[in-house]
Design a protein around this motif. Sequence first.
Motif, PDB file in Angstrom:
ATOM      1  N   GLU A  47       0.981  -1.226  -0.141  1.00 31.50           N
ATOM      2  CA  GLU A  47      -0.136   0.083  -0.158  1.00 31.50           C
ATOM      3  C   GLU A  47       0.508   0.877   0.184  1.00 31.50           C
ATOM      4  O   GLU A  47       0.463   2.064  -0.541  1.00 31.50           O
ATOM      5  CB  GLU A  47      -0.862  -0.412   1.388  1.00 31.50           C
ATOM      6  N   GLN A  48       2.335   1.380   0.540  1.00 33.72           N
ATOM      7  CA  GLN A  48       2.801   2.500   0.832  1.00 33.72           C
ATOM      8  C   GLN A  48       3.826   3.188  -0.909  1.00 33.72           C
ATOM      9  O   GLN A  48       3.569   3.786  -1.065  1.00 33.72           O
ATOM     10  CB  GLN A  48       4.040   2.339   1.452  1.00 33.72           C
ATOM     11  N   THR A  50       2.186   1.562  -3.176  1.00 34.23           N
ATOM     12  CA  THR A  50       1.073   1.838  -3.993  1.00 34.23           C
ATOM     13  C   THR A  50       1.470   3.998  -3.860  1.00 34.23           C
ATOM     14  O   THR A  50       1.139   3.989  -5.538  1.00 34.23           O
ATOM     15  CB  THR A  50       0.302   1.411  -4.138  1.00 34.23           C
ATOM     16  N   ALA A  51       0.963   4.017  -2.711  1.00 34.49           N
ATOM     17  CA  ALA A  51       1.019   5.490  -2.625  1.00 34.49           C
ATOM     18  C   ALA A  51       2.428   6.422  -3.333  1.00 34.49           C
ATOM     19  O   ALA A  51       2.209   7.114  -4.123  1.00 34.49           O
ATOM     20  CB  ALA A  51       0.728   6.247  -1.415  1.00 34.49           C
ATOM     21  N   ARG A  52       3.190   5.937  -2.583  1.00 36.48           N
ATOM     22  CA  ARG A  52       4.853   6.221  -3.312  1.00 36.48           C
ATOM     23  C   ARG A  52       4.862   6.159  -5.310  1.00 36.48           C
ATOM     24  O   ARG A  52       5.604   7.317  -5.110  1.00 36.48           O
ATOM     25  CB  ARG A  52       5.658   5.949  -3.232  1.00 36.48           C
ATOM     26  N   ALA A  53       4.288   5.335  -5.536  1.00 37.45           N
ATOM     27  CA  ALA A  53       4.292   5.574  -7.468  1.00 37.45           C
ATOM     28  C   ALA A  53       3.319   6.359  -7.756  1.00 37.45           C
ATOM     29  O   ALA A  53       3.391   7.098  -8.424  1.00 37.45           O
ATOM     30  CB  ALA A  53       4.211   4.282  -7.662  1.00 37.45           C
ATOM     31  N   GLU A  54       1.568   6.932  -6.847  1.00 37.66           N
ATOM     32  CA  GLU A  54       1.151   7.155  -7.488  1.00 37.66           C
ATOM     33  C   GLU A  54       1.794   9.075  -7.274  1.00 37.66           C
ATOM     34  O   GLU A  54       1.858   9.992  -8.273  1.00 37.66           O
ATOM     35  CB  GLU A  54       0.125   7.241  -6.919  1.00 37.66           C
ATOM     36  N   GLN A  55       2.850   9.422  -6.827  1.00 36.18           N
ATOM     37  CA  GLN A  55       2.712  10.140  -6.582  1.00 36.18           C
ATOM     38  C   GLN A  55       4.097  10.402  -6.926  1.00 36.18           C
ATOM     39  O   GLN A  55       4.474  12.199  -8.099  1.00 36.18           O
ATOM     40  CB  GLN A  55       4.433  10.671  -4.984  1.00 36.18           C
ATOM     41  N   GLU A  57       3.968   9.225 -10.325  1.00 39.01           N
ATOM     42  CA  GLU A  57       3.789   9.291 -11.578  1.00 39.01           C
ATOM     43  C   GLU A  57       3.029  10.854 -11.449  1.00 39.01           C
ATOM     44  O   GLU A  57       3.276  11.365 -12.708  1.00 39.01           O
ATOM     45  CB  GLU A  57       2.693   8.493 -11.744  1.00 39.01           C
ATOM     46  N   GLN A  58       2.779  11.501  -9.834  1.00 34.91           N
ATOM     47  CA  GLN A  58       2.158  12.756 -10.577  1.00 34.91           C
ATOM     48  C   GLN A  58       3.121  14.394 -10.854  1.00 34.91           C
ATOM     49  O   GLN A  58       3.214  14.788 -11.942  1.00 34.91           O
ATOM     50  CB  GLN A  58       1.570  12.958  -9.331  1.00 34.91           C
ATOM     51  N   THR A  61       4.047  13.451 -14.299  1.00 36.11           N
ATOM     52  CA  THR A  61       2.658  13.759 -15.149  1.00 36.11           C
ATOM     53  C   THR A  61       2.929  15.480 -14.987  1.00 36.11           C
ATOM     54  O   THR A  61       3.008  15.936 -16.064  1.00 36.11           O
ATOM     55  CB  THR A  61       1.129  13.108 -14.656  1.00 36.11           C
TER      56      THR A  61
END
Length: 76
Positions: A47-48, A50-55, A57-58, A61
Amino acid sequence: MPALTPAQAATYAQVSEALDEEGYGDLLKGQPVDVHDAVAQMRLDAEQMTARAEQLEQLLTDADAKAAVARSKVDD
């Protein structure tokens, strides 16, 4: 916890081996609760991550969007 059935013991051994391969072997002390705890830790880590990957990725972007705006200003 009551004694494990042979099928349970085989499954716990299989999961323990997989956890060890994933780097969670240090959490395993030979008790069924340790296997459950290690799986819970693995889930938390996922979960952590995934959150880091989303950051991250942002960040990419945002950088791509800024570059597109800069390019469009050059083209004008």
